[in-house]
Design a protein around this motif. Structure first.
Motif, short mmCIF file in Angstrom:
data_model
loop_
_atom_site.label_atom_id
_atom_site.label_comp_id
_atom_site.label_asym_id
_atom_site.label_seq_id
_atom_site.Cartn_x
_atom_site.Cartn_y
_atom_site.Cartn_z
N GLU A 775 0.82 -1.21 0.00
CA GLU A 775 0.00 0.00 0.00
C GLU A 775 0.85 1.26 0.00
N ASP A 776 1.96 1.25 0.73
CA ASP A 776 2.82 2.42 0.85
C ASP A 776 4.26 2.02 0.49
N PRO A 777 4.61 2.05 -0.81
CA PRO A 777 5.95 1.59 -1.22
C PRO A 777 7.09 2.43 -0.64
N GLU A 778 6.87 3.74 -0.46
CA GLU A 778 7.95 4.57 0.10
C GLU A 778 8.24 4.16 1.54
N LYS A 779 7.21 3.88 2.30
CA LYS A 779 7.39 3.43 3.68
C LYS A 779 8.08 2.07 3.71
N PHE A 780 7.72 1.21 2.75
CA PHE A 780 8.33 -0.11 2.66
C PHE A 780 9.85 0.03 2.44
N LEU A 781 10.22 0.91 1.50
CA LEU A 781 11.65 1.14 1.25
C LEU A 781 12.34 1.73 2.46
N MET A 782 11.68 2.65 3.16
CA MET A 782 12.26 3.25 4.35
C MET A 782 12.50 2.19 5.42
#
Length: 796
Positions: A775-782
């Motif tokens: 759902e939140d790819p940027e958070k996943f990468l972080m």
């Protein structure tokens, strides 16, 4: 700091009503942190804040010499020792070399109980670059750990961005740091506890002087007085010509005082010596132990910037499809003993003409193998870097030496005492200690303006150093674009004749050059390999309405280290036998904190490294190949009994099952079940037939099963479409598999190379792919970054 110095400092504290020193500690890679720290030292030494006895400035790595003070509780009007830390961040979150020991110290868990900073009040200023992922990471670590280890934070962490201009954060942080420290130390003498009392203890006479200075500064166009001389050089002509193209009025405008940088403290000091003084100092130095060589628990000695290892160059070759004819010509010239290093450099320039926007001659990459000590005192792991120390450009050295001889009657071989600790010749100082080859910074130009005897040239140098619109435009077009160093400046502005002491004080030290290691110690523990691009570019061609000096336009500029390395490697590049005498290189290791293989070999790996960014991954793959070879040998041993770390146990000697003891396993069962995760490598370059680095090595890794998949992107092979590594990530054939590796199989991602564009584009591509599954790819990468599953080694 010796015991005598400690006693002297404590005596000073006693004579100053038990006031403590102010400690200013710095960790610096390029000189910015050191500049700021020494500027603060100069400022506070002159101002004499009433709650400190003196100001002590030193590298962070020398903190233990001052920790002796901090262990003692204060009983006077000040409750704690004030400490200012200025630290930069290198690579992707690493501490600079002269601050690494301090950072390792504050990370130790056993320090939590002792609370080494319990008597300290501190403020940390971090320097970084937002082009890098771990912005100001060293500053963040120091700020948090000093608090955790008992320190009292006096001021919020300052984080200055070199990408947007350090001064935007540095200047306001500096303006208030002393007030914040004063409040935090609890200074109470004379009831001076109000907010503004830190700088109110000046005499009425001093206040009147300050008032006069402020009144002088009301007129923004007042110039700094400069000694007079009549002649000007090509620098004035160049600036006047550029002014016409940049819509800057002539004559060149005067400089507003409020746009000039502060005149900083001297970075180093020097003193000319007689031959007798030189010999006496060296004899004394020889009788004392070397403080730069330190013993550690993991190796017999620790090599560093001050005590590097003299490494022999074992082999070298172009890993680009580059002609070796210039190297052969240089070798022939050397064999006839009719040429020197300058001649060899000229041969390479003539052999690789730069005559096009996409000239392949400018894209030369060399792989070089360096020897390591026989006693294994210099160790490394895949992902580490090696620092190389090189001398300044020979032509630049000669130009500065000539100026010193002509203007100051200083001979090249005259002895000098540098920083009251090192005795060497003037030539050595210019060759190895101060940076006379790099592009000049604005603050250096301002300091140099005070050494110009011609008014017009002095004013021009001040204009170049200023933050005014005109000054910034001219600095960009003349100094930055044409990469003007101190030797160029002395030619352009001949009335500028700084003394040796001034040069040593103004210019930073020569910075080490760091290269990723492209080998594994398992393959050869007595050598390592690096790969580097030979920096070889043309500066912009200046077209102006009025005459412009041609020497400062369309100039060929080459990297200080890589130009020198290519020249001395000529015999090896030409295929000469190893008996040919080649100079040794001064090196020292730079261990990585994060950019290393995961402990679990089953973890799948995505390696993304275009250009020379692939170098550490060659080391990773070589290491994995050697691990697999070792496992085959160990599996054979294990099948004959229970194997553990080289000790054999007969069956029944110890009770071992799959569940009885997690620390002891049957060797055969463990090794036979030990698997390895998939490894995918994404490599990119311009041309498949020119700069596909380590092509044969990559194919071998694939054939041997070390590398599961190899993806290549050649951006210039198809003139109609440029293809980069981020495009290969998003290919239909790869996208879903990569998503599964990241979201289902816990793959680790490593990115190495250009931080300005490539690394950002790759992370955007990963975000786009992850958008299919989370759902939140940027958070996943972080989260991946926080868990060390996404690691970067980038440069700008």
């Amino acid at each position: 700091v010796s015991l005598n110095v400690l006693k002297q400092t404590l005596l000073k504290m006693s004579s100053n009503n038990n006031l403590p020193p102010l400690f200013i500690l710095y960790g610096s890679a390029t000189g910015n942190s050191e500049h700021i720290a020494k500027d603060l030292t100069k400022k506070y030494t002159a101002e004499k804040p009433e709650f400190v006895s003196e100001v002590i400035c030193t590298e962070l790595n020398k903190f233990k010499k001052h920790q002796k003070y901090w262990d003692e509780e204060l009983n006077g009007p000040v409750a704690k020792y004030p400490v200012i830390v200025v630290i930069s961040t290198t690579g992707n979150g690493d501490a600079p070399e002269n601050g690494g020991r301090f950072v390792r110290f504050i990370k130790r868990k056993n320090n939590v109980e002792s609370q080494p900073f319990r008597n300290v009040v501190y403020a940390v200023l971090g320097l970084g670059d937002t082009n890098y992922d771990q912005f100001c990471e060293s500053g963040k670590i120091v700020d948090a750990k000093m608090k955790a280890l008992g320190g009292l934070r006096a001021k919020a962490l300052g984080m200055a961005d070199e990408g947007t201009g350090l001064e935007q954060v540095v200047e306001p942080w500096i303006d208030t740091v002393m007030d914040d420290l004063r409040k935090a130390v609890g200074f109470t003498e004379g009831g001076a506890s109000n907010e503004n009392s830190a700088f109110d203890g000046k005499s009425e006479e001093k206040k009147e002087e300050d008032t006069e200075v402020e009144e002088e500064k009301i007129g923004d166009d007042i110039e700094v007085t400069i000694p007079t001389s009549s002649s000007t050089g090509e620098g004035i002509m160049a600036l006047q010509s550029l002014a016409t193209t940049l819509s800057i009025p002539l004559p060149l405008p005067q400089v507003p005082l409020n746009s000039l940088p502060p005149l900083g403290a001297s970075l180093s000091s020097c003193q000319l010596l007689s031959q007798k003084e030189h010999e006496s100092f060296n004899n004394l130095k020889a009788s004392q132990p070397d403080e730069n060589m330190t013993m550690t628990s993991t190796s017999s000695c620790q090599f560093n910037h001050e005590a590097p290892y003299e490494s022999t160059i074992l082999s070298a070759k172009y890993v680009t499809n580059t002609s070796v004819e210039p190297a052969k010509k240089a070798l022939t010239s050397l064999e006839m003993k009719s040429s020197n290093l300058k001649d060899v450099l000229k041969i390479f320039d003539e052999g690789f003409p730069l005559d096009g926007a996409d000239n392949r001659n400018a894209r030369r990459v060399i792989q070089m193998e360096l020897s390591l000590p026989d006693d294994f005192s210099l160790q490394y792991a895949p992902g580490d870097s090696i620092a190389v120390l090189v001398d300044n450009d020979l032509d630049a050295v000669d130009i500065v030496l000539n100026m010193l001889k002509t203007a100051h009657a200083i001979e090249p071989e005259q002895p000098v005492l540098l920083d009251e600790s090192r005795s060497k010749t003037v030539r050595d100082v210019l060759s190895r200690d101060i940076d006379i080859s790099s592009t000049l910074k604005q603050r250096s130009l301002y300091a140099l303006s005070h050494h110009a005897t011609n008014v017009e040239e002095g004013n021009a140098l001040q204009l170049l150093s200023s933050k005014s619109d005109y000054g910034l435009k001219l600095y960009k077009s003349f100094i930055e674009d044409q990469m003007i160093n101190i030797a160029d400046l002395l030619i352009a502005f001949p009335s500028c004749t700084p003394s040796l002491e001034a040069l040593v004080g103004i210019l930073p030290s020569v910075a080490p050059r760091y290269y990723s290691i492209a080998s594994s110690p398992l393959a050869n523990p007595k050598s390592l390999s690096v790969a580097f691009s030979v920096v070889d570019i043309m500066t912009p061609s200046v077209k102006a309405e009025i005459p412009y000096p041609p020497r400062f336009s369309n100039r060929r500029k080459k990297g200080l280290a890589t130009r020198y390395l290519e020249a001395i490697l000529a015999p090896l590049l030409a295929g000469a036998n190893s008996d040919f005498k080649i100079p040794c290189l001064r090196i020292f290791p730079k261990p990585t904190q994060e950019f290393k293989l995961p402990l679990d070999n089953k973890t799948p790996l995505l390696l993304i490294g275009p250009g020379t960014g692939v170098a550490p991954f060659i080391g990773f793959l070589e290491h994995r190949r050697e691990q697999k070879k070792d496992d085959k040998k160990l599996a054979t041993k294990a099948s004959q009994g229970t194997w553990r770390g080289g000790f054999d146990f007969e069956e029944g000697d110890i009770p071992v099952t799959n569940t009885s003891d997690s620390d002891i396993k049957l060797g055969a069962e463990y090794r036979l079940n030990q698997g390895y995760g998939e490894i995918e490598l994404f490599f990119g370059c311009r041309y498949s037939d020119h700069d596909w680095l380590f092509k044969e090595e990559m194919r071998s890794f694939c054939e041997e099963g070390v590398l599961t998949r190899l993806h290549t992107a050649f951006s210039r092979d198809n003139p109609n479409r440029k293809v980069y590594v981020q495009h290969k990530l998003q290919d239909e054939a790869n996208g879903q598999r990569i998503v599964n590796l990241l979201t289902q199989e816990g793959a680790s991602v490593y990115i190495c190379g250009d931080g300005n564009a490539m690394a950002k584009d790759v992370q955007k591509a990963l975000c786009t792919l992850l958008g299919r599954a989370v759902e939140d790819p940027e958070k996943f990468l972080m989260n991946m970054k926080e868990n060390k599953k996404l690691v970067l080694d980038i440069w700008s």
